[in-house]
Enzyme design. Sequence first.
Site, PDB file in Angstrom:
ATOM      1  N   ASP A 128     -14.653  21.704  11.942  1.00 35.74           N
ATOM      2  CA  ASP A 128     -14.567  20.616  12.903  1.00 35.74           C
ATOM      3  C   ASP A 128     -13.535  20.998  13.947  1.00 35.74           C
ATOM      4  O   ASP A 128     -12.591  21.748  13.655  1.00 35.74           O
ATOM      5  CB  ASP A 128     -14.217  19.282  12.224  1.00 35.74           C
ATOM      6  N   ASP A 165     -12.784   8.547  12.350  1.00 33.16           N
ATOM      7  CA  ASP A 165     -11.530   9.150  11.893  1.00 33.16           C
ATOM      8  C   ASP A 165     -10.528   8.046  11.584  1.00 33.16           C
ATOM      9  O   ASP A 165      -9.969   7.420  12.495  1.00 33.16           O
ATOM     10  CB  ASP A 165     -11.003  10.073  12.994  1.00 33.16           C
ATOM     11  N   GLU A 212      -7.261   7.780   9.985  1.00 31.79           N
ATOM     12  CA  GLU A 212      -6.038   8.425   9.504  1.00 31.79           C
ATOM     13  C   GLU A 212      -4.870   7.943  10.348  1.00 31.79           C
ATOM     14  O   GLU A 212      -5.054   7.452  11.458  1.00 31.79           O
ATOM     15  CB  GLU A 212      -6.150   9.945   9.588  1.00 31.79           C
TER      16      GLU A 212
END
Length: 247
Positions: free
Chosen positions: A26, A134, A136
Amino acid sequence: MTAGFLFSALLVVLAVLAVECRNGVDLSIPCDETAWSCLKNSGISFGKVRVYRSVGQLDTNAPASLKSAHSAGMTDLDAYIFPCITTSPYNVAHNITCKSAADQFLESVNYLAKDGISFQHRKGEVFLSRMWLDIEDENPSKYYDVDPAVNQAFIKEMTETAKKINVPVGIYTTKTYWSQIMADTEDYSTKNKLGNYEYPLWYPRYDGVDSMDFFAAFGGWESVLIKQTGGDVGLCGLSQVDSNYML
Protein backbone atom coordinates in the site's frame (compact mmCIF):
# COMPACT_ATOMS: atom_id res chain seq x y z
CA MET A 1 -4.57 -45.18 1.87
CA THR A 2 -1.35 -45.49 -0.13
CA ALA A 3 1.80 -43.44 0.39
CA GLY A 4 1.53 -42.24 -3.21
CA PHE A 5 -1.98 -40.91 -2.62
CA LEU A 6 -0.92 -39.11 0.56
CA PHE A 7 2.01 -37.50 -1.24
CA SER A 8 -0.24 -36.32 -4.06
CA ALA A 9 -2.73 -34.91 -1.57
CA LEU A 10 0.07 -33.03 0.19
CA LEU A 11 1.18 -31.48 -3.08
CA VAL A 12 -2.36 -30.29 -3.75
CA VAL A 13 -2.62 -28.71 -0.30
CA LEU A 14 0.72 -26.95 -0.73
CA ALA A 15 -0.30 -25.69 -4.14
CA VAL A 16 -3.54 -24.24 -2.75
CA LEU A 17 -1.70 -22.53 0.08
CA ALA A 18 0.81 -21.07 -2.36
CA VAL A 19 -2.02 -19.55 -4.37
CA GLU A 20 -4.04 -18.26 -1.42
CA CYS A 21 -1.21 -16.62 0.54
CA ARG A 22 -0.12 -13.47 -1.24
CA ASN A 23 2.02 -10.39 -0.73
CA GLY A 24 1.07 -6.83 -1.57
CA VAL A 25 1.80 -3.17 -0.96
CA ASP A 26 0.00 0.00 0.00
CA LEU A 27 1.24 3.49 -0.71
CA SER A 28 0.41 7.18 -0.57
CA ILE A 29 3.09 8.43 -3.00
CA PRO A 30 3.22 8.46 -6.81
CA CYS A 31 4.01 5.10 -8.38
CA ASP A 32 4.55 4.79 -12.12
CA GLU A 33 4.23 1.77 -14.39
CA THR A 34 7.94 0.93 -14.18
CA ALA A 35 7.81 0.72 -10.39
CA TRP A 36 4.60 -1.33 -10.44
CA SER A 37 6.17 -3.73 -12.96
CA CYS A 38 9.15 -4.11 -10.65
CA LEU A 39 6.84 -4.81 -7.72
CA LYS A 40 4.86 -7.34 -9.72
CA ASN A 41 8.03 -9.11 -10.86
CA SER A 42 9.16 -9.19 -7.22
CA GLY A 43 6.11 -11.23 -6.23
CA ILE A 44 3.69 -8.44 -5.31
CA SER A 45 0.15 -9.38 -6.39
CA PHE A 46 -2.08 -6.71 -4.83
CA GLY A 47 -1.94 -3.00 -4.16
CA LYS A 48 -3.83 -0.33 -2.22
CA VAL A 49 -3.56 3.38 -2.95
CA ARG A 50 -4.67 6.36 -0.85
CA VAL A 51 -7.34 8.51 -2.47
CA TYR A 52 -8.33 10.84 0.41
CA ARG A 53 -6.24 12.53 3.09
CA SER A 54 -7.01 13.29 6.75
CA VAL A 55 -6.73 17.05 6.08
CA GLY A 56 -9.79 16.93 3.82
CA GLN A 57 -8.11 16.78 0.43
CA LEU A 58 -8.15 14.28 -2.39
CA ASP A 59 -4.85 12.54 -3.03
CA THR A 60 -4.20 13.68 -6.58
CA ASN A 61 -1.58 10.96 -7.08
CA ALA A 62 -4.18 8.21 -6.80
CA PRO A 63 -5.65 8.03 -10.32
CA ALA A 64 -2.28 7.93 -12.10
CA SER A 65 -0.86 5.39 -9.63
CA LEU A 66 -3.84 3.06 -10.01
CA LYS A 67 -3.87 3.32 -13.79
CA SER A 68 -0.13 2.66 -13.87
CA ALA A 69 -0.64 -0.41 -11.70
CA HIS A 70 -3.31 -1.68 -14.08
CA SER A 71 -1.05 -1.08 -17.09
CA ALA A 72 1.69 -3.05 -15.34
CA GLY A 73 -0.62 -6.05 -15.06
CA MET A 74 -1.77 -5.64 -11.45
CA THR A 75 -5.34 -6.90 -11.26
CA ASP A 76 -6.05 -6.86 -7.51
CA LEU A 77 -6.31 -3.18 -6.64
CA ASP A 78 -8.08 -1.15 -3.95
CA ALA A 79 -8.18 2.42 -2.68
CA TYR A 80 -8.33 3.77 0.85
CA ILE A 81 -9.62 6.85 2.60
CA PHE A 82 -8.09 8.49 5.67
CA PRO A 83 -11.19 10.40 6.84
CA CYS A 84 -11.18 14.06 7.77
CA ILE A 85 -13.11 14.94 10.94
CA THR A 86 -13.54 18.65 11.65
CA THR A 87 -13.52 18.14 15.42
CA SER A 88 -10.27 16.20 15.57
CA PRO A 89 -7.60 17.97 17.66
CA TYR A 90 -5.34 18.40 14.60
CA ASN A 91 -8.03 19.94 12.43
CA VAL A 92 -9.27 22.19 15.24
CA ALA A 93 -5.71 23.44 15.83
CA HIS A 94 -5.19 24.08 12.10
CA ASN A 95 -8.67 25.53 11.47
CA ILE A 96 -9.53 22.81 8.95
CA THR A 97 -13.19 22.30 8.15
CA CYS A 98 -14.03 18.90 6.66
CA LYS A 99 -16.87 17.86 4.40
CA SER A 100 -19.45 15.41 5.69
CA ALA A 101 -18.59 11.73 5.80
CA ALA A 102 -20.97 11.06 2.92
CA ASP A 103 -19.47 13.81 0.78
CA GLN A 104 -15.90 12.61 1.42
CA PHE A 105 -16.80 9.11 0.30
CA LEU A 106 -18.73 10.24 -2.76
CA GLU A 107 -16.03 12.73 -3.73
CA SER A 108 -13.41 9.98 -3.58
CA VAL A 109 -15.43 7.53 -5.66
CA ASN A 110 -16.42 10.15 -8.24
CA TYR A 111 -12.87 11.47 -8.50
CA LEU A 112 -11.60 8.03 -9.43
CA ALA A 113 -14.52 7.42 -11.78
CA LYS A 114 -13.58 10.49 -13.84
CA ASP A 115 -10.35 8.68 -14.70
CA GLY A 116 -12.02 5.42 -15.58
CA ILE A 117 -11.44 3.77 -12.19
CA SER A 118 -14.49 2.19 -10.58
CA PHE A 119 -15.84 -0.46 -8.25
CA GLN A 120 -17.86 -2.03 -11.07
CA HIS A 121 -16.58 -4.35 -13.78
CA ARG A 122 -16.69 -2.16 -16.89
CA LYS A 123 -14.87 -2.76 -20.13
CA GLY A 124 -11.83 -0.53 -20.51
CA GLU A 125 -11.87 0.67 -16.89
CA VAL A 126 -9.62 -0.07 -13.93
CA PHE A 127 -11.53 -2.22 -11.44
CA LEU A 128 -11.19 -1.75 -7.69
CA SER A 129 -12.60 -4.43 -5.42
CA ARG A 130 -12.95 -2.41 -2.21
CA MET A 131 -12.60 0.97 -0.52
CA TRP A 132 -10.82 0.76 2.83
CA LEU A 133 -11.30 3.18 5.73
CA ASP A 134 -8.16 4.07 7.65
CA ILE A 135 -9.14 4.10 11.32
CA GLU A 136 -5.93 4.81 13.21
CA ASP A 137 -4.73 7.56 15.49
CA GLU A 138 -2.13 8.65 17.97
CA ASN A 139 -2.61 8.69 21.74
CA PRO A 140 -3.89 11.16 22.80
CA SER A 141 -6.20 11.51 19.81
CA LYS A 142 -5.01 13.64 16.90
CA TYR A 143 -6.89 12.71 13.70
CA TYR A 144 -10.19 11.52 15.19
CA ASP A 145 -12.50 13.11 17.72
CA VAL A 146 -11.73 12.38 21.36
CA ASP A 147 -15.34 11.22 21.74
CA PRO A 148 -15.90 7.73 20.25
CA ALA A 149 -19.61 8.50 19.79
CA VAL A 150 -18.70 11.22 17.28
CA ASN A 151 -16.42 8.84 15.41
CA GLN A 152 -19.03 6.09 15.41
CA ALA A 153 -21.61 8.39 13.87
CA PHE A 154 -19.12 9.57 11.25
CA ILE A 155 -18.05 6.07 10.18
CA LYS A 156 -21.67 4.92 10.14
CA GLU A 157 -22.55 7.74 7.74
CA MET A 158 -19.62 6.82 5.51
CA THR A 159 -20.42 3.10 5.39
CA GLU A 160 -24.12 3.72 4.80
CA THR A 161 -23.17 5.96 1.88
CA ALA A 162 -21.01 3.15 0.50
CA LYS A 163 -23.93 0.73 0.71
CA LYS A 164 -26.20 3.07 -1.23
CA ILE A 165 -23.80 3.09 -4.19
CA ASN A 166 -22.75 -0.57 -3.85
CA VAL A 167 -19.10 0.02 -2.98
CA PRO A 168 -17.65 -2.70 -0.72
CA VAL A 169 -15.80 -1.36 2.34
CA GLY A 170 -13.07 -2.74 4.58
CA ILE A 171 -11.61 -1.52 7.87
CA TYR A 172 -7.94 -0.77 8.53
CA THR A 173 -7.32 -0.68 12.27
CA THR A 174 -5.85 -2.44 15.31
CA LYS A 175 -7.36 -3.57 18.58
CA THR A 176 -5.88 -0.50 20.30
CA TYR A 177 -7.06 1.96 17.65
CA TRP A 178 -10.53 0.44 17.57
CA SER A 179 -10.91 0.72 21.33
CA GLN A 180 -9.71 4.32 21.43
CA ILE A 181 -11.55 5.58 18.35
CA MET A 182 -14.65 3.40 18.13
CA ALA A 183 -15.13 2.21 21.75
CA ASP A 184 -14.92 -1.48 20.75
CA THR A 185 -18.17 -1.43 18.80
CA GLU A 186 -19.05 -4.73 17.11
CA ASP A 187 -21.22 -3.10 14.45
CA TYR A 188 -18.78 -3.94 11.65
CA SER A 189 -18.17 -7.63 12.28
CA THR A 190 -21.35 -8.94 10.66
CA LYS A 191 -21.02 -11.70 8.06
CA ASN A 192 -22.73 -12.19 4.72
CA LYS A 193 -24.52 -15.31 3.48
CA LEU A 194 -21.21 -16.84 2.42
CA GLY A 195 -19.80 -16.48 5.93
CA ASN A 196 -17.40 -13.67 5.03
CA TYR A 197 -17.16 -10.45 6.98
CA GLU A 198 -19.13 -7.63 5.42
CA TYR A 199 -16.31 -5.32 6.55
CA PRO A 200 -13.10 -7.39 6.42
CA LEU A 201 -10.19 -6.40 8.62
CA TRP A 202 -6.80 -5.08 7.52
CA TYR A 203 -4.49 -5.03 10.53
CA PRO A 204 -1.10 -3.24 10.80
CA ARG A 205 1.49 -5.22 12.76
CA TYR A 206 5.06 -4.41 11.82
CA ASP A 207 6.83 -7.66 12.60
CA GLY A 208 7.81 -8.62 9.05
CA VAL A 209 6.20 -12.04 9.45
CA ASP A 210 3.81 -13.48 6.88
CA SER A 211 1.47 -15.07 9.39
CA MET A 212 -1.85 -14.30 11.07
CA ASP A 213 -0.96 -16.17 14.25
CA PHE A 214 -0.62 -12.88 16.16
CA PHE A 215 -4.31 -12.04 15.94
CA ALA A 216 -6.56 -11.82 18.99
CA ALA A 217 -10.29 -11.27 18.47
CA PHE A 218 -11.77 -7.81 19.07
CA GLY A 219 -14.72 -5.76 17.87
CA GLY A 220 -16.49 -8.96 16.93
CA TRP A 221 -13.81 -9.91 14.38
CA GLU A 222 -12.38 -13.35 14.91
CA SER A 223 -10.00 -13.29 11.95
CA VAL A 224 -8.06 -10.84 9.83
CA LEU A 225 -7.98 -10.76 6.02
CA ILE A 226 -4.85 -8.66 5.48
CA LYS A 227 -1.86 -7.99 7.67
CA GLN A 228 0.36 -4.96 7.09
CA THR A 229 3.75 -6.40 7.95
CA GLY A 230 6.01 -3.38 7.59
CA GLY A 231 6.08 0.37 7.01
CA ASP A 232 8.32 2.26 4.58
CA VAL A 233 10.07 -0.97 3.65
CA GLY A 234 11.70 0.39 0.50
CA LEU A 235 10.86 -1.62 -2.62
CA CYS A 236 11.70 -0.99 -6.27
CA GLY A 237 13.07 2.48 -5.56
CA LEU A 238 10.00 3.50 -3.54
CA SER A 239 10.92 4.67 -0.05
CA GLN A 240 7.39 5.09 1.32
CA VAL A 241 5.74 1.80 0.55
CA ASP A 242 4.26 -0.62 3.11
CA SER A 243 4.37 -4.40 2.86
CA ASN A 244 1.28 -6.58 3.32
CA TYR A 245 0.28 -10.22 3.52
CA MET A 246 -3.08 -11.71 2.60
CA LEU A 247 -4.58 -15.15 3.11
